[in-house]
Write an enzyme that holds these catalytic residues in place. Sequence first.
Site, mmCIF file in Angstrom:
data_model
loop_
_atom_site.group_PDB
_atom_site.id
_atom_site.type_symbol
_atom_site.label_atom_id
_atom_site.label_comp_id
_atom_site.label_asym_id
_atom_site.label_seq_id
_atom_site.Cartn_x
_atom_site.Cartn_y
_atom_site.Cartn_z
ATOM 1 N N GLY A 100 -14.407 -22.223 37.603
ATOM 2 C CA GLY A 100 -15.252 -21.400 38.464
ATOM 3 C C GLY A 100 -15.236 -21.784 39.933
ATOM 4 N N ARG A 110 -3.263 -9.249 39.474
ATOM 5 C CA ARG A 110 -4.639 -9.300 39.987
ATOM 6 C C ARG A 110 -4.979 -8.135 40.921
ATOM 7 N NH1 ARG A 110 -6.594 -12.812 42.729
ATOM 8 N NH2 ARG A 110 -8.590 -13.054 41.721
ATOM 9 N N GLU A 170 -12.957 -28.262 34.330
ATOM 10 C CA GLU A 170 -11.798 -27.533 33.789
ATOM 11 C C GLU A 170 -11.312 -26.546 34.843
ATOM 12 O OE1 GLU A 170 -13.342 -27.246 29.120
ATOM 13 O OE2 GLU A 170 -13.579 -25.544 30.453
ATOM 14 N N CYS A 189 5.384 2.613 37.006
ATOM 15 C CA CYS A 189 4.915 3.990 36.982
ATOM 16 C C CYS A 189 3.399 4.000 36.773
ATOM 17 C CB CYS A 189 5.614 4.752 35.866
ATOM 18 S SG CYS A 189 7.387 4.711 36.065
ATOM 19 N N GLU A 190 2.724 3.359 37.693
ATOM 20 C CA GLU A 190 1.265 3.231 37.685
ATOM 21 C C GLU A 190 0.869 3.179 39.146
ATOM 22 O OE1 GLU A 190 -1.288 2.795 35.586
ATOM 23 O OE2 GLU A 190 -0.128 2.887 33.730
#
Length: 422
Positions: free
Chosen positions: A231, A311, A273, A342-343
């Site tokens: 985080g 992302r 982590e 193709c997006e």
Amino acid sequence: MEKKPFVTLEQIQTIAETYPTPFHLYDEKGIRENARRLHQAFAWNKGYKEYFAVKATPNPFILKILREEGCGTDCSSLTELMLSEGCGFTGPEIMFSSNDTPAEDFAYAGKLGATINLDDITHIQYVEDILGRIPETISCRYNPGGVYEISNGIMDNPGDAKYGMTKAQMIEAFRILQKKGAKTLGIHAFLVSNTVTNDYYPALARTLFELAVELKKETKAHIGFINLSGGVGIPYRPEQEPNDILAIGEGVRKAFEEILVPAGMGDVALFTECGRFMLGPYGCLVTKAIHEKHTYKEYIGVDACAANLMRPAIYGAYHHITVAGKEDAPCDHMYDVVGSLCENNDKFAIDRMLPQVETGDYLIIHDAGAHGFAMGYNYNGKLRSAELLLKEDGAVQMIRRAETPGDYFATFDFCDLLKRFK
Ligand SMILES: *Cc1c(COP(=O)(O)O)cnc(C)c1O
């Protein structure tokens, strides 16, 4: 803060003679220096350990560098466990934090002697049935519910998150685990992602330290470690102020001395982590402009696409872009920088001000070192690119080769139709 790439146009030109674009490039020096700062920030805590979140950058060469810097791994799947095992991580160097976990994953974690972090109270019986015992050291993941707010307005919604146990379940779990033979218990929580503030870990630490004192009082458990998980974020945008990990370590120390030490719990080890913080800024995606298009907008088409870095497409995430060799040129052109999927969400940048881009220019997409290559996929038959390591001595080492059509067709190896593509 101005965002400077860790690689120059000249270096890219040399690398591209051997490894065609697009490729992911990692900066060994940056990775090592950052890992050392993190360890320095928590050096005051005797049992401190960083368990690198493998999912961020699952590459054995990266894991070996981090192991040399004293890190363990945080895994959440069978193959991440296997990767850790292959890189020489053993037993307590491996954390297994999984949810909705297949039985074979727990079995493998048990075989390796990894520290299991239970996501749900029902997993106590499940793990006991799979392993035939409850490990002596085991951890439980906490979810306080509701909305979690840090001082400066940064917040998230743990109440909507699928992870972790309620406080009542934590108490119950600690009682049951001790009855079943657990000797050392741990507490874990991951409440807010990608925080760019020095307040997140200290705030989370306070929450977990207070919970630890209460759990100890209620259940008499020996709490051996508290895991602040991931985080801690990175400044994807140039106007963002980076986290000061030393200040973060000091903030956690203050909470430790105010809450745990007076409760006689000054021997608790702290774990982290971090994934994004460890690798994010120390990797970039290098891609070449291969096409210019002028219609209702100005487009620069590059040879990478969302399959190399998803992302921007899935979160609308900002990734800074430097045109290599034009670092000091004025950003007086507005472009959409697009890939070939193709997006229509396959755009690395929308309405981005950049220096004039010409076909053949190399674009450096920053902060792709974590959750970059790792989230890659094969949509539209796109092949994953190579991963390269820029070593401390300036040499470049291939740490994963680019996929070939043979890799793409490998899962049809039983099928005669595609034999000739192997
Ligand atoms: C994803 C994840 C991390 C790493 O998160 P970052 O935001 O990359 O630091 C750590 N722990 C767990 C359990 C995770 O799922």
